[in-house]
Design an enzyme around this catalytic site. Structure first.
Site, short mmCIF file in Angstrom:
data_model
loop_
_atom_site.label_atom_id
_atom_site.label_comp_id
_atom_site.label_asym_id
_atom_site.label_seq_id
_atom_site.Cartn_x
_atom_site.Cartn_y
_atom_site.Cartn_z
N ALA A 229 1.40 -7.85 -3.07
CA ALA A 229 2.75 -7.49 -3.53
C ALA A 229 3.55 -6.73 -2.49
CB ALA A 229 2.65 -6.67 -4.81
N ARG B 164 5.93 -2.92 8.40
CA ARG B 164 5.56 -2.78 9.81
C ARG B 164 5.54 -4.12 10.55
NH1 ARG B 164 0.31 0.69 8.30
NH2 ARG B 164 0.72 -0.35 6.32
N ASN C 243 -13.01 1.44 5.46
CA ASN C 243 -12.89 0.58 4.29
C ASN C 243 -12.10 -0.66 4.68
OD1 ASN C 243 -12.39 -0.49 1.74
ND2 ASN C 243 -10.67 0.90 1.34
N ASN D 225 -1.30 -5.27 9.50
CA ASN D 225 -0.13 -4.50 9.08
C ASN D 225 1.05 -4.70 10.02
OD1 ASN D 225 -1.52 -3.41 6.91
ND2 ASN D 225 -2.29 -1.69 8.11
N ASN E 128 3.05 -57.98 22.81
CA ASN E 128 3.29 -57.24 24.03
C ASN E 128 4.76 -56.87 24.10
OD1 ASN E 128 3.69 -56.47 26.77
ND2 ASN E 128 1.69 -57.36 27.17
C1 UD1 Z 1 -5.71 -0.22 2.40
C2 UD1 Z 1 -6.76 0.79 1.88
C3 UD1 Z 1 -7.51 1.38 3.08
C4 UD1 Z 1 -8.16 0.25 3.86
C5 UD1 Z 1 -7.14 -0.82 4.26
C6 UD1 Z 1 -7.85 -2.03 4.82
C7 UD1 Z 1 -5.85 1.85 -0.15
C8 UD1 Z 1 -5.21 3.04 -0.71
N1 UD1 Z 1 -6.09 1.85 1.16
O1 UD1 Z 1 -4.80 0.51 3.22
O2 UD1 Z 1 -8.51 2.26 2.62
O3 UD1 Z 1 -8.78 0.78 5.03
O4 UD1 Z 1 -6.38 -1.25 3.11
O5 UD1 Z 1 -6.96 -2.97 5.33
O6 UD1 Z 1 -6.16 0.92 -0.87
N2 UD1 Z 1 -0.39 -3.86 -2.09
C9 UD1 Z 1 0.13 -4.23 -3.30
N3 UD1 Z 1 0.80 -3.31 -4.05
C10 UD1 Z 1 0.96 -2.02 -3.65
C11 UD1 Z 1 0.41 -1.64 -2.41
C12 UD1 Z 1 -0.26 -2.58 -1.65
O7 UD1 Z 1 0.01 -5.38 -3.72
O8 UD1 Z 1 1.57 -1.26 -4.39
C13 UD1 Z 1 -1.10 -4.86 -1.32
C14 UD1 Z 1 -0.45 -5.16 0.03
O9 UD1 Z 1 0.43 -6.26 -0.09
C15 UD1 Z 1 -1.62 -5.47 0.93
C16 UD1 Z 1 -2.78 -4.71 0.29
O10 UD1 Z 1 -2.38 -4.36 -1.00
O11 UD1 Z 1 -1.94 -6.85 0.93
C17 UD1 Z 1 -3.14 -3.45 1.06
O12 UD1 Z 1 -2.01 -2.61 1.12
P1 UD1 Z 1 -1.61 -1.85 2.44
O13 UD1 Z 1 -0.36 -1.08 2.18
O14 UD1 Z 1 -1.63 -2.78 3.58
O15 UD1 Z 1 -2.83 -0.81 2.53
P2 UD1 Z 1 -3.40 -0.10 3.79
O16 UD1 Z 1 -2.55 1.06 4.12
O17 UD1 Z 1 -3.65 -1.07 4.85
CA CA Z 2 -3.26 -3.26 5.13
#
Ligand code: UD1
Ligand code: CA
Length: 463
Positions: A10, A15, A169, A227, A376
């Site tokens: 979502a 970034r 993670n 990201n 040809n």
């Molecule tokens: C997240 C993890 C982090 C991990 C990393 C791995 C959490 C709090 N953190 O961080 O521990 O090391 O992934 O890549 O979970 N998304 C939603 N709705 C939201 C927020 C995010 O659908 O409200 C989705 C994003 O589209 C994305 C995924 O969840 O596909 C991860 O979200 P992102 O903001 O990229 O988390 P990170 O900061 O990378």
């Molecule tokens: Ca991420």
């Protein structure tokens, strides 16, 4: 045990600095979320829910029937995102895989190993982790002295000591489905980002004396969360290496894997040889014993066995056994080349069928045409398929001979075995077996060459 999955997709992906939604950015030709979906389906997820928000329509359109969707109206964090699936999954007994839409390199085999550990150890949560030399940006896995995972701390919430931890993670987990939703109801947004973190359920499980496992992958590529475009390029490189390696293992020769770009759904037969600078895209399939490249770009093509293609571009084209294409040919959509054909240098084919054994060896355009067997087409001969308003068709029968520099002004038919004399502009049908000549008769003026030179010289000298 029933296996379900939730794909988090979502977020907007600020970034990435892109007009495109993050999870739709392609890695080796396929949107990231597509790779993730392939993985969970391969890991035998029976019910797959994708959480969409930013770009929901586009993401849903791409995924189509492969999953169910729930919408997260506001992106309040990964925990909140997972909660959106409660309506669809909350009552189920089983194991739920949670995975992020931006981690395209996680493999089904790894998830299967995680599931095994999860079930054998009676865990309620198993986290896919990895060891990174530079863990910046990722959540850290905090283990106690006994090595048991206690919690996950996000980068922005880390103490100095926690920031030193190199186990991260990856954002992929297996959960006991019911306990996941129960724990999520207790997660708060009391943290540096004011978000509801999915990762907080780990600490809650530990407080409840539940078993939590960390499964550490040795393949750090799997842990890449994309990201920004730096990570996107890294993911692309890892995925490319993985794809090329699989083809090598399958018996394909790739002279220089670093300069060979093969998208994820491409199929290639054994003993095919690929030279540098080759790009194979989309749903392209290649048979056995082919020679591709150097510098060849195929999109959504079906190439049969023993075909040679050099320095050429083919898009939605089919090429039959033992045919040879290029160098420098361009086969556009709707082209179907039969067996034992030759399509040579600087030849363009569009929406054209070339039946077995036919040759278009040099400098031709054949568009909107049906060419029979063993025809040809001479150097520089072209179909004139467009009059500025309509496209028209050219049909050439088996064994016909089209001389060099012939214009076939469509619509026109050249019958079987007909012979069209070089330089003709053909505007009417040529019956089978006829010879057609449509050009002005030549006149030779004896010794006139010297005369004309003398005349030109006199003019120049001002006489
Ligand atoms: C997240 C993890 C982090 C991990 C990393 C791995 C959490 C709090 N953190 O961080 O521990 O090391 O992934 O890549 O979970 N998304 C939603 N709705 C939201 C927020 C995010 O659908 O409200 C989705 C994003 O589209 C994305 C995924 O969840 O596909 C991860 O979200 P992102 O903001 O990229 O988390 P990170 O900061 O990378
Ligand atoms: Ca991420």
């Amino acid at each position: 045990m029933k296996i379900m999955s939730i794909v988090l997709a979502a977020g907007q992906g600020k970034r990435m600095k892109s007009k495109q939604y993050k999870v739709l950015h392609p890695v080796c030709g396929k949107p990231m979320v597509g790779h993730v979906l392939d993985t969970v389906i391969q890991a035998k997820s029976e019910k797959t829910v994708v959480v969409v928000g930013h770009g929901a329509e586009q993401v849903q359109a791409f995924i189509g029937q492969q999953a169910q969707f729930v919408k997260q109206e506001q992106q309040l964090g990964t925990g909140h995102a997972v909660q959106q699936a409660e309506g669809l999954l909350g009552l189920e007994e089983g194991i739920t895989i949670v995975i992020c839409g931006d981690t395209p390199l996680v493999q089904a085999s790894t998830i299967e190993q995680m599931l095994k550990l999860h079930q054998e150890s009676g865990a309620v949560a198993t986290i896919l982790t990895a060891l990174f030399e530079n863990p910046t940006g990722y959540g850290r896995i905090i283990r106690n002295e006994a090595g048991i995972v206690e919690r996950i701390v996000e980068q922005k919430d880390c103490s100095d000591a926690e920031a030193e931890v190199q186990e991260i993670n990856t954002g992929t987990y297996c959960f006991d489905n019911k306990k996941l939703f129960e724990a999520l109801s207790r997660v708060t947004n009391d943290n540096a980002q004011g978000e509801f973190y999915l990762t907080d359920v780990i600490e809650l499980f530990r407080q409840d004396q539940e078993v939590v496992q960390g499964y550490c992958t040795s393949d750090i590529a799997e842990a890449i969360g994309v990201n920004d475009r730096v990570a996107l390029a890294e993911a692309e490189q890892y995925m490319r290496t993985r794809i090329n390696r699989q083809h090598l293992v399958n018996g394909v020769t790739i002279i220089d894997p670093a300069s060979t770009y093969i998208e994820s759904d491409v199929v290639i037969g054994a003993d095919t040889m690929i030279y540098p600078g080759t790009v194979l895209r989309g749903k392209t399939t290649i048979g056995e014993d082919c020679i591709l490249g150097p510098q060849t770009d195929l999109s959504n093509c079906s190439i049969h066995n023993g075909v040679t293609i050099k320095h050429s571009v083919l898009d939605h084209a089919e090429v039959g056994d033992e045919s040879s294409i290029g160098p420098y040919a361009y086969l556009r959509p709707g082209t179907k080349v039969g067996k034992h054909c030759k399509v040579g240098d600087f030849v363009e084919l569009k929406n054209a069928i070339l039946d077995d054994g036919s040759k278009v060896s040099h400098l031709s355009y054949v568009g909107d045409a049906e060419v029979g067997k063993e025809v040809n087409i001479g150097c520089g001969a072209i179909t004139v398929n467009y009059d500025g308003f309509n496209k028209s068709k050219t049909v050439i029968g088996d064994h016909a001979f089209i001389g060099s520099n012939v214009n076939l002004v469509a619509p026109v038919n050249v019958g079987q075995g007909a012979y069209v004399v070089a330089g003709s502009t053909i505007t009417r049908d040529v019956p089978a077996g006829d010879l057609a000549i449509a050009r002005q008769r030549q006149e030779n003026k004896p010794e006139y060459a010297e005369k004309i030179r003398a005349r030109a010289k006199a003019k120049k000298d001002g006489k």
